[in-house]
Write a protein that holds these residues in place. Structure first.
Motif, PDB file in Angstrom:
ATOM      1  N   THR A 123      56.184  47.521   8.103  1.00 21.74           N
ATOM      2  CA  THR A 123      55.624  48.753   8.650  1.00 21.74           C
ATOM      3  C   THR A 123      54.286  49.044   7.969  1.00 21.74           C
ATOM      4  O   THR A 123      54.153  48.883   6.766  1.00 21.74           O
ATOM      5  CB  THR A 123      56.586  49.933   8.414  1.00 21.74           C
ATOM      6  OG1 THR A 123      57.834  49.647   9.066  1.00 21.74           O
ATOM      7  CG2 THR A 123      56.020  51.244   8.964  1.00 21.74           C
ATOM      8  N   THR A 134      48.519  56.806  11.750  1.00 19.90           N
ATOM      9  CA  THR A 134      49.015  55.799  12.678  1.00 19.90           C
ATOM     10  C   THR A 134      50.073  54.989  11.942  1.00 19.90           C
ATOM     11  O   THR A 134      49.847  54.545  10.813  1.00 19.90           O
ATOM     12  CB  THR A 134      47.880  54.842  13.123  1.00 19.90           C
ATOM     13  OG1 THR A 134      46.821  55.619  13.670  1.00 19.90           O
ATOM     14  CG2 THR A 134      48.368  53.862  14.163  1.00 19.90           C
ATOM     15  N   GLU A 136      52.545  51.675  12.433  1.00 19.94           N
ATOM     16  CA  GLU A 136      52.873  50.487  13.215  1.00 19.94           C
ATOM     17  C   GLU A 136      54.175  49.928  12.659  1.00 19.94           C
ATOM     18  O   GLU A 136      54.230  49.505  11.512  1.00 19.94           O
ATOM     19  CB  GLU A 136      51.755  49.448  13.125  1.00 19.94           C
ATOM     20  CG  GLU A 136      50.459  49.924  13.737  1.00 19.94           C
ATOM     21  CD  GLU A 136      49.302  48.953  13.529  1.00 19.94           C
ATOM     22  OE1 GLU A 136      49.542  47.801  13.090  1.00 19.94           O
ATOM     23  OE2 GLU A 136      48.173  49.359  13.797  1.00 19.94           O
ATOM     24  N   GLN A 141      56.795  49.043  17.937  1.00 16.58           N
ATOM     25  CA  GLN A 141      56.502  50.436  18.282  1.00 16.58           C
ATOM     26  C   GLN A 141      55.357  50.932  17.411  1.00 16.58           C
ATOM     27  O   GLN A 141      55.118  50.443  16.323  1.00 16.58           O
ATOM     28  CB  GLN A 141      57.742  51.319  18.082  1.00 16.58           C
ATOM     29  CG  GLN A 141      58.872  50.969  19.020  1.00 16.58           C
ATOM     30  CD  GLN A 141      60.077  51.864  18.809  1.00 16.58           C
ATOM     31  OE1 GLN A 141      59.989  52.930  18.200  1.00 16.58           O
ATOM     32  NE2 GLN A 141      61.222  51.435  19.320  1.00 16.58           N
ATOM     33  N   ARG A 142      54.665  51.945  17.949  1.00 16.85           N
ATOM     34  CA  ARG A 142      53.505  52.508  17.260  1.00 16.85           C
ATOM     35  C   ARG A 142      53.576  54.021  17.388  1.00 16.85           C
ATOM     36  O   ARG A 142      53.954  54.532  18.434  1.00 16.85           O
ATOM     37  CB  ARG A 142      52.264  51.976  17.979  1.00 16.85           C
ATOM     38  CG  ARG A 142      51.015  52.027  17.196  1.00 16.85           C
ATOM     39  CD  ARG A 142      49.935  51.179  17.924  1.00 16.85           C
ATOM     40  NE  ARG A 142      48.675  51.459  17.312  1.00 16.85           N
ATOM     41  CZ  ARG A 142      47.786  52.320  17.783  1.00 16.85           C
ATOM     42  NH1 ARG A 142      47.973  52.927  18.915  1.00 16.85           N
ATOM     43  NH2 ARG A 142      46.678  52.548  17.121  1.00 16.85           N
ATOM     44  N   ARG A 152      54.624  58.371  20.382  1.00 17.99           N
ATOM     45  CA  ARG A 152      55.207  57.052  20.096  1.00 17.99           C
ATOM     46  C   ARG A 152      54.977  56.158  21.301  1.00 17.99           C
ATOM     47  O   ARG A 152      55.250  56.550  22.431  1.00 17.99           O
ATOM     48  CB  ARG A 152      56.693  57.146  19.788  1.00 17.99           C
ATOM     49  CG  ARG A 152      57.268  55.768  19.396  1.00 17.99           C
ATOM     50  CD  ARG A 152      58.664  55.828  18.848  1.00 17.99           C
ATOM     51  NE  ARG A 152      58.707  56.284  17.476  1.00 17.99           N
ATOM     52  CZ  ARG A 152      59.370  55.665  16.509  1.00 17.99           C
ATOM     53  NH1 ARG A 152      60.006  54.540  16.739  1.00 17.99           N
ATOM     54  NH2 ARG A 152      59.400  56.163  15.300  1.00 17.99           N
TER      55      ARG A 152
END
Length: 192
Positions: A123, A134, A136, A141-142, A152
């Motif tokens: 992550t 932000t 990641e 998923q972001r 999301r």
């Protein structure tokens, strides 16, 4: 090593010159200094247990005995601190800092105020100067966090946004949009 010459000074300092060319200087307070035969490698062992080494390339390694911390300064300006708990900090000449925590999380602090953390699971969290963030995730998923919303983004293209007033909006790849109020009641759904 065999002593070639020994000199005692009035201030209590004693200097020993060894046959191999090393110089040892002993001070009355318990501190002592060793100058290598090359004349460039110097080790000072202080009365409190701290040790300072100067290498031929001008790298300086300082060990703080009480804190069990090593501070290395390289000739190019890079500084590396190694703490007893396993944490390592690198301070670059340009002002950037990189911290590796005992759990192997890496945090970069940039000179423009931005931060980046890389966690062992992959992550990555980036924080901008304005506080927006932000994230990641290793599953693709972001997330984007701002003062106005949290969003999301999923690998399939679905985007879910939660606004500060509690309203939620989900946009699906199919074009469908679903909006819920702060209590979770659907106020709009464009099922296609």
């Amino acid at each position: 090593e065999e002593i070639q010459r020994e000199t005692a000074y009035p201030d209590g300092k004693v200097e020993k010159v060894l046959k191999n060319g090393c110089h040892l200087i002993f001070f009355p307070n318990g501190t002592w200094k060793k100058v290598g035969s090359d004349g460039k490698t110097i080790t000072i062992t202080f009365f409190n247990g701290d040790v300072k080494q100067v290498m031929p390339d001008q790298t300086v390694i300082y060990y703080y005995a009480d804190a069990k911390t090593t501070h290395t300064t390289y000739s190019d300006g890079l500084e590396v601190l190694q703490f007893s708990n396993g944490q390592i900090e690198k301070h670059y000449p340009n002002g950037k800092k990189e911290i590796t925590f005992p759990d192997q999380t890496i945090k970069n602090l940039f000179t423009d105020g931005q931060e980046e953390s890389i966690f062992p699971d992959g992550t990555i969290v980036r924080v901008q100067r304005d506080g927006s963030k932000t994230i990641e995730f290793n599953n693709g998923q972001r997330e984007l966090h701002t003062s106005q919303f949290k969003r999301r983004e999923y690998p399939d293209g679905t985007v879910k946004t939660v606004y500060m007033n509690g309203q939620q909006e989900t946009k699906y790849v199919s074009g469908r949009v679903r909006v819920k109020d702060k209590d979770g009641n659907i106020i709009m759904d464009t099922k296609l």
